[in-house]
Design a protein around this motif. Structure first.
Motif, PDB file in Angstrom:
ATOM      1  N   LEU A   1      -8.999   4.675   0.792  1.00 61.65           N
ATOM      2  CA  LEU A   1      -7.819   3.962   1.298  1.00 61.65           C
ATOM      3  C   LEU A   1      -7.006   4.852   2.246  1.00 61.65           C
ATOM      4  O   LEU A   1      -6.588   4.414   3.316  1.00 61.65           O
ATOM      5  CB  LEU A   1      -6.925   3.525   0.135  1.00 61.65           C
ATOM      6  CG  LEU A   1      -7.227   2.183  -0.506  1.00 61.65           C
ATOM      7  CD1 LEU A   1      -6.337   1.961  -1.721  1.00 61.65           C
ATOM      8  CD2 LEU A   1      -7.043   1.040   0.497  1.00 61.65           C
TER       9      LEU A   1
ATOM     10  N   ARG B   1      -6.250  -1.318  -6.127  1.00 60.44           N
ATOM     11  CA  ARG B   1      -6.857  -0.545  -5.027  1.00 60.44           C
ATOM     12  C   ARG B   1      -8.108  -1.234  -4.504  1.00 60.44           C
ATOM     13  O   ARG B   1      -8.353  -1.280  -3.305  1.00 60.44           O
ATOM     14  CB  ARG B   1      -7.250   0.847  -5.540  1.00 60.44           C
ATOM     15  CG  ARG B   1      -6.100   1.816  -5.613  1.00 60.44           C
ATOM     16  CD  ARG B   1      -6.597   3.220  -5.994  1.00 60.44           C
ATOM     17  NE  ARG B   1      -5.468   4.051  -6.390  1.00 60.44           N
ATOM     18  CZ  ARG B   1      -5.510   5.012  -7.311  1.00 60.44           C
ATOM     19  NH1 ARG B   1      -6.643   5.299  -7.919  1.00 60.44           N
ATOM     20  NH2 ARG B   1      -4.433   5.708  -7.595  1.00 60.44           N
TER      21      ARG B   1
ATOM     22  N   GLY C   1      -2.726   2.622  -9.626  1.00 60.39           N
ATOM     23  CA  GLY C   1      -3.969   1.956  -9.271  1.00 60.39           C
ATOM     24  C   GLY C   1      -3.800   0.467  -9.028  1.00 60.39           C
ATOM     25  O   GLY C   1      -4.603  -0.162  -8.360  1.00 60.39           O
TER      26      GLY C   1
ATOM     27  N   LEU D   1       0.832  -1.213   0.000  1.00 53.37           N
ATOM     28  CA  LEU D   1       0.000   0.000   0.000  1.00 53.37           C
ATOM     29  C   LEU D   1       0.864   1.258   0.000  1.00 53.37           C
ATOM     30  O   LEU D   1       0.538   2.246  -0.667  1.00 53.37           O
ATOM     31  CB  LEU D   1      -0.898   0.021   1.241  1.00 53.37           C
ATOM     32  CG  LEU D   1      -2.339  -0.427   1.045  1.00 53.37           C
ATOM     33  CD1 LEU D   1      -3.037  -0.542   2.391  1.00 53.37           C
ATOM     34  CD2 LEU D   1      -3.101   0.534   0.138  1.00 53.37           C
TER      35      LEU D   1
ATOM     36  N   ARG E   1     -11.571   5.815  -4.693  1.00 48.97           N
ATOM     37  CA  ARG E   1     -10.988   4.661  -3.985  1.00 48.97           C
ATOM     38  C   ARG E   1      -9.745   5.084  -3.207  1.00 48.97           C
ATOM     39  O   ARG E   1      -9.513   4.638  -2.091  1.00 48.97           O
ATOM     40  CB  ARG E   1     -10.575   3.592  -4.994  1.00 48.97           C
ATOM     41  CG  ARG E   1     -11.714   2.727  -5.453  1.00 48.97           C
ATOM     42  CD  ARG E   1     -11.205   1.604  -6.360  1.00 48.97           C
ATOM     43  NE  ARG E   1     -12.326   1.004  -7.077  1.00 48.97           N
ATOM     44  CZ  ARG E   1     -12.261   0.478  -8.298  1.00 48.97           C
ATOM     45  NH1 ARG E   1     -11.105   0.469  -8.949  1.00 48.97           N
ATOM     46  NH2 ARG E   1     -13.323  -0.026  -8.868  1.00 48.97           N
ATOM     47  N   LYS E   2      -8.950   5.955  -3.823  1.00 48.28           N
ATOM     48  CA  LYS E   2      -7.724   6.410  -3.182  1.00 48.28           C
ATOM     49  C   LYS E   2      -8.038   7.179  -1.893  1.00 48.28           C
ATOM     50  O   LYS E   2      -7.370   6.987  -0.877  1.00 48.28           O
ATOM     51  CB  LYS E   2      -6.963   7.310  -4.161  1.00 48.28           C
ATOM     52  CG  LYS E   2      -5.544   7.564  -3.803  1.00 48.28           C
ATOM     53  CD  LYS E   2      -4.790   8.063  -5.024  1.00 48.28           C
ATOM     54  CE  LYS E   2      -4.266   9.456  -4.844  1.00 48.28           C
ATOM     55  NZ  LYS E   2      -3.663   9.983  -6.094  1.00 48.28           N
TER      56      LYS E   2
END
Lengths: 160, 160
Positions: free
Chosen positions: B76, A72, A56, A47, B72-73
């Motif tokens: 996360l 992701r 991605g 990560l 999504r980033k």
């Protein structure tokens, strides 16, 4: 309102440049650097690479050859499911060969784009195939994503 | 090996179709359905939508108008940072207007693709603008992502 004429003037070759580009641009001309980690890497460390490199998806290697892909979405799914990201190695949760859609440097950008759309993936590892004792191994030499295709589309459209 | 001739035969209009497509296709012709949530929605509930709809980003509305975007980033990053996803509303962590790059139904796919590449975003909300008492509001009517551009690229390349 398409022209009905049988001939188009192309003194500056605009039209032929565009159509040739769509059909002839190779994966090797548009690929990016891939981000790779070893299959023993923890989800947490992978990560960190994902964020540092701002990509991605990450390709996972085993003994230097392509073994899997992790995106992701995979990270999110595992975190939501309660996986301990500091302990879990990427090798245990990645999408694993042979379930990975790949492309080759000599394929066209169009062929790669078709694979991306038909298999509903964000990117394809660009690979070179090796054979040893009847088994196939794939070395990762690049990455083609929707970003590369979109960039090529912009380049085409801007040609005048 | 580009043809050096000044005229290209285009009996089937292949060449003109490709070049016209690149230049004339409108955002309204390639856009997808957007996934939207209200700004009060928790990160957890927004994540559930993200997975159910299988999208990379969600648009956040305030009183029915575009207020923010969450990817999504972003999810996360917040989860890694220890945010309590069951309590935190998306409105507090989203990228907020006016820092959102948008597009309009009448813009070309090329203009949208250029925005995506130049601003390094995955998708653009397709909006319609309203004005009331000198303030601007944006209604979300669609979404254009790198997927839509890649799909268009495939469509162009396959025309024969």
């Amino acid at each position: 309102a398409r022209p009905k004429v049988g001939y188009l003037y192309s003194g500056n070759n605009t039209v032929s440049i565009i159509s040739e580009h769509v059909k002839r641009t190779k994966v090797s001309e548009i690929k990016s650097m891939p981000v790779v980690v070893d299959e023993q890497t923890t989800l947490y460390d992978a990560l960190v690479s994902l964020f540092l490199e701002d990509v991605g998806s990450i390709y996972v290697l085993s003994h230097g050859y392509l073994a899997g892909v992790i995106s992701r979405k995979d990270f999110l799914k595992n975190i939501m499911g309660g996986t301990d990201i500091h302990k879990m190695p990427v090798g245990l949760i990645m999408t694993r060969m042979p379930n990975i859609v790949t492309t080759y440097p000599h394929e066209t950008a169009l062929e790669a784009a078709i694979k991306i759309i038909e298999h509903e993936v964000d990117s394809l590892p660009v690979v070179e195939k090796f054979e040893e004792k009847g088994k196939e191994y794939f070395k990762v030499v690049g990455k083609v994503s929707k970003t590369n295709i979109t960039r090529l589309f912009v380049e085409l459209g801007r040609q005048k």
